[in-house]
Design a protein around this motif. Sequence first.
Motif, PDB file in Angstrom:
ATOM      1  N   ARG A  83      52.561  16.622 -42.645  1.00  0.00           N
ATOM      2  CA  ARG A  83      52.579  17.283 -43.952  1.00  0.00           C
ATOM      3  C   ARG A  83      51.328  16.914 -44.754  1.00  0.00           C
ATOM      4  O   ARG A  83      50.629  17.789 -45.276  1.00  0.00           O
ATOM      5  N   SER A  84      51.027  15.612 -44.825  1.00  0.00           N
ATOM      6  CA  SER A  84      49.857  15.217 -45.621  1.00  0.00           C
ATOM      7  C   SER A  84      48.553  15.643 -44.944  1.00  0.00           C
ATOM      8  O   SER A  84      47.597  16.076 -45.607  1.00  0.00           O
ATOM      9  N   LYS A  85      48.516  15.573 -43.625  1.00  0.00           N
ATOM     10  CA  LYS A  85      47.281  15.986 -42.938  1.00  0.00           C
ATOM     11  C   LYS A  85      47.035  17.489 -43.139  1.00  0.00           C
ATOM     12  O   LYS A  85      45.897  17.922 -43.319  1.00  0.00           O
ATOM     13  N   SER A  86      48.113  18.277 -43.099  1.00  0.00           N
ATOM     14  CA  SER A  86      47.964  19.716 -43.311  1.00  0.00           C
ATOM     15  C   SER A  86      47.406  19.996 -44.708  1.00  0.00           C
ATOM     16  O   SER A  86      46.445  20.752 -44.878  1.00  0.00           O
ATOM     17  N   LYS A  87      48.026  19.365 -45.713  1.00  0.00           N
ATOM     18  CA  LYS A  87      47.538  19.530 -47.103  1.00  0.00           C
ATOM     19  C   LYS A  87      46.064  19.133 -47.199  1.00  0.00           C
ATOM     20  O   LYS A  87      45.254  19.832 -47.808  1.00  0.00           O
ATOM     21  N   ASN A  88      45.744  17.983 -46.605  1.00  0.00           N
ATOM     22  CA  ASN A  88      44.377  17.468 -46.726  1.00  0.00           C
ATOM     23  C   ASN A  88      43.338  18.382 -46.087  1.00  0.00           C
ATOM     24  O   ASN A  88      42.303  18.668 -46.691  1.00  0.00           O
ATOM     25  N   ILE A  89      43.615  18.850 -44.869  1.00  0.00           N
ATOM     26  CA  ILE A  89      42.551  19.630 -44.216  1.00  0.00           C
ATOM     27  C   ILE A  89      42.369  21.004 -44.875  1.00  0.00           C
ATOM     28  O   ILE A  89      41.258  21.525 -44.933  1.00  0.00           O
ATOM     29  N   ILE A  90      43.465  21.561 -45.406  1.00  0.00           N
ATOM     30  CA  ILE A  90      43.316  22.842 -46.124  1.00  0.00           C
ATOM     31  C   ILE A  90      42.555  22.607 -47.432  1.00  0.00           C
ATOM     32  O   ILE A  90      41.676  23.388 -47.813  1.00  0.00           O
ATOM     33  N   SER A  91      42.861  21.494 -48.094  1.00  0.00           N
ATOM     34  CA  SER A  91      42.136  21.145 -49.324  1.00  0.00           C
ATOM     35  C   SER A  91      40.642  20.920 -49.032  1.00  0.00           C
ATOM     36  O   SER A  91      39.770  21.375 -49.783  1.00  0.00           O
ATOM     37  N   VAL A  92      40.353  20.233 -47.924  1.00  0.00           N
ATOM     38  CA  VAL A  92      38.952  19.982 -47.545  1.00  0.00           C
ATOM     39  C   VAL A  92      38.224  21.309 -47.293  1.00  0.00           C
ATOM     40  O   VAL A  92      37.096  21.512 -47.748  1.00  0.00           O
ATOM     41  N   ALA A  93      38.897  22.227 -46.599  1.00  0.00           N
ATOM     42  CA  ALA A  93      38.282  23.545 -46.329  1.00  0.00           C
ATOM     43  C   ALA A  93      37.991  24.265 -47.649  1.00  0.00           C
ATOM     44  O   ALA A  93      36.914  24.853 -47.827  1.00  0.00           O
ATOM     45  N   ASN A  94      38.931  24.187 -48.590  1.00  0.00           N
ATOM     46  CA  ASN A  94      38.723  24.819 -49.905  1.00  0.00           C
ATOM     47  C   ASN A  94      37.544  24.192 -50.640  1.00  0.00           C
ATOM     48  O   ASN A  94      36.693  24.893 -51.190  1.00  0.00           O
ATOM     49  N   SER A  95      37.506  22.856 -50.668  1.00  0.00           N
ATOM     50  CA  SER A  95      36.429  22.161 -51.388  1.00  0.00           C
ATOM     51  C   SER A  95      35.067  22.502 -50.796  1.00  0.00           C
ATOM     52  O   SER A  95      34.100  22.760 -51.528  1.00  0.00           O
ATOM     53  N   ILE A  96      34.995  22.491 -49.466  1.00  0.00           N
ATOM     54  CA  ILE A  96      33.694  22.762 -48.844  1.00  0.00           C
ATOM     55  C   ILE A  96      33.290  24.223 -49.095  1.00  0.00           C
ATOM     56  O   ILE A  96      32.129  24.516 -49.390  1.00  0.00           O
ATOM     57  N   TYR A  97      34.261  25.103 -49.040  1.00  0.00           N
ATOM     58  CA  TYR A  97      33.974  26.534 -49.250  1.00  0.00           C
ATOM     59  C   TYR A  97      33.490  26.781 -50.690  1.00  0.00           C
ATOM     60  O   TYR A  97      32.476  27.437 -50.907  1.00  0.00           O
ATOM     61  N   TYR A  98      34.234  26.243 -51.654  1.00  0.00           N
ATOM     62  CA  TYR A  98      33.906  26.546 -53.060  1.00  0.00           C
ATOM     63  C   TYR A  98      32.861  25.603 -53.669  1.00  0.00           C
ATOM     64  O   TYR A  98      32.006  26.032 -54.431  1.00  0.00           O
ATOM     65  N   ASP A  99      32.965  24.318 -53.360  1.00  0.00           N
ATOM     66  CA  ASP A  99      32.087  23.338 -54.046  1.00  0.00           C
ATOM     67  C   ASP A  99      30.778  23.086 -53.307  1.00  0.00           C
ATOM     68  O   ASP A  99      29.811  22.618 -53.908  1.00  0.00           O
ATOM     69  N   PHE A 100      30.783  23.324 -51.993  1.00  0.00           N
ATOM     70  CA  PHE A 100      29.585  22.981 -51.218  1.00  0.00           C
ATOM     71  C   PHE A 100      29.031  24.188 -50.452  1.00  0.00           C
ATOM     72  O   PHE A 100      28.315  24.021 -49.456  1.00  0.00           O
ATOM     73  N   ASN A 101      29.391  25.381 -50.932  1.00  0.00           N
ATOM     74  CA  ASN A 101      28.817  26.609 -50.361  1.00  0.00           C
ATOM     75  C   ASN A 101      28.995  26.675 -48.837  1.00  0.00           C
ATOM     76  O   ASN A 101      28.091  27.067 -48.109  1.00  0.00           O
ATOM     77  N   SER A 102      30.144  26.223 -48.386  1.00  0.00           N
ATOM     78  CA  SER A 102      30.510  26.239 -46.952  1.00  0.00           C
ATOM     79  C   SER A 102      29.657  25.319 -46.072  1.00  0.00           C
ATOM     80  O   SER A 102      29.623  25.502 -44.849  1.00  0.00           O
ATOM     81  N   ASN A 103      28.990  24.350 -46.697  1.00  0.00           N
ATOM     82  CA  ASN A 103      28.239  23.361 -45.910  1.00  0.00           C
ATOM     83  C   ASN A 103      28.892  21.993 -46.064  1.00  0.00           C
ATOM     84  O   ASN A 103      29.099  21.536 -47.199  1.00  0.00           O
ATOM     85  N   VAL A 104      29.182  21.347 -44.953  1.00  0.00           N
ATOM     86  CA  VAL A 104      29.737  19.989 -45.038  1.00  0.00           C
ATOM     87  C   VAL A 104      28.685  19.105 -45.701  1.00  0.00           C
ATOM     88  O   VAL A 104      27.524  19.102 -45.267  1.00  0.00           O
ATOM     89  N   PRO A 105      29.057  18.381 -46.777  1.00  0.00           N
ATOM     90  CA  PRO A 105      28.058  17.551 -47.440  1.00  0.00           C
ATOM     91  C   PRO A 105      27.599  16.401 -46.541  1.00  0.00           C
ATOM     92  O   PRO A 105      28.332  15.977 -45.643  1.00  0.00           O
ATOM     93  N   SER A 106      26.408  15.890 -46.816  1.00  0.00           N
ATOM     94  CA  SER A 106      25.838  14.876 -45.923  1.00  0.00           C
ATOM     95  C   SER A 106      25.542  13.561 -46.628  1.00  0.00           C
ATOM     96  O   SER A 106      24.626  12.845 -46.243  1.00  0.00           O
ATOM     97  N   THR A 107      26.309  13.263 -47.673  1.00  0.00           N
ATOM     98  CA  THR A 107      26.197  11.920 -48.261  1.00  0.00           C
ATOM     99  C   THR A 107      27.592  11.327 -48.333  1.00  0.00           C
ATOM    100  O   THR A 107      28.586  12.056 -48.437  1.00  0.00           O
ATOM    101  N   ILE A 108      27.637  10.014 -48.286  1.00  0.00           N
ATOM    102  CA  ILE A 108      28.928   9.316 -48.315  1.00  0.00           C
ATOM    103  C   ILE A 108      29.626   9.585 -49.651  1.00  0.00           C
ATOM    104  O   ILE A 108      30.843   9.752 -49.703  1.00  0.00           O
ATOM    105  N   GLU A 109      28.848   9.678 -50.720  1.00  0.00           N
ATOM    106  CA  GLU A 109      29.422   9.897 -52.057  1.00  0.00           C
ATOM    107  C   GLU A 109      30.119  11.250 -52.109  1.00  0.00           C
ATOM    108  O   GLU A 109      31.229  11.364 -52.618  1.00  0.00           O
ATOM    109  N   GLU A 110      29.453  12.289 -51.584  1.00  0.00           N
ATOM    110  CA  GLU A 110      30.053  13.629 -51.617  1.00  0.00           C
ATOM    111  C   GLU A 110      31.226  13.733 -50.643  1.00  0.00           C
ATOM    112  O   GLU A 110      32.276  14.295 -50.972  1.00  0.00           O
TER     113      GLU A 110
END
Length: 207
Positions: A83-110
């Motif tokens: 349940r938590s892994k499902s929530k997390n990976i969908i949330s990660v896909a959303n964040s990368i799509y909207y916040d990082f223009n579909s690019n996985v960020p390349s810093t530890i902070e991001e």
Amino acid sequence: MNKEKSNEILGILKTIIENPKCELNYNNIFELLIAVILSAQTTDKRVNEVTTILFDRYKTIKDLKEASEIDVEEIIRPLGLSRSKSKNIISVANSIYYDFNSNVPSTIEELTTLKGVGRKTASVVLVEGFKIPAFPVDTHLIRMANRLGYSKSSDPILVEKAYKKYIDKSEWGISHHLFLLFGRYYCKAIAPKCDNCKLKNYCKKKS
Ligand code: SF4
């Protein structure tokens, strides 16, 4: 520990672990990130079985961001914590799509702003995916550091610092794999294979 001893240990590990590489299957950095998130408290083999199905059904970041939590949960159920892994990976896909223009960020902070992504997961993505020096520390790496004399601490940040102090930056990626795979297959938490261990002379474990 000192650099010379550390180099000797790494030299021996290279003779024990023939193919020190990531055992998770992935086709791109996004899939690597998702696979590492899913690997918490399960085996890479199980993750690979599940991600074959998952990445076939959700081929892009956009596909996964639009997925239903229940459908994803059903696919990843064999991995536990579904349940938590499902929530997390969908949330990660959303964040990368909207916040990082579909690019996985390349810093530890991001990377660590993403849901379910801690320092270890972020470090794996950096060193494995982007080839940026980083030193991921998990339970195997802590045990190896304690047994082989890099650090007495169980704090992953302190253990990471200790490894980094004695190992050249250019060797962080391969060293991480060497310690991880040695811990996974030989120097296990319970019943390590101490008979004939080539690192016996360096080992601090009281048997
Ligand atoms: S002697 Fe045993 S505990 Fe020590 S490094 Fe070798 S396998 Fe690990």
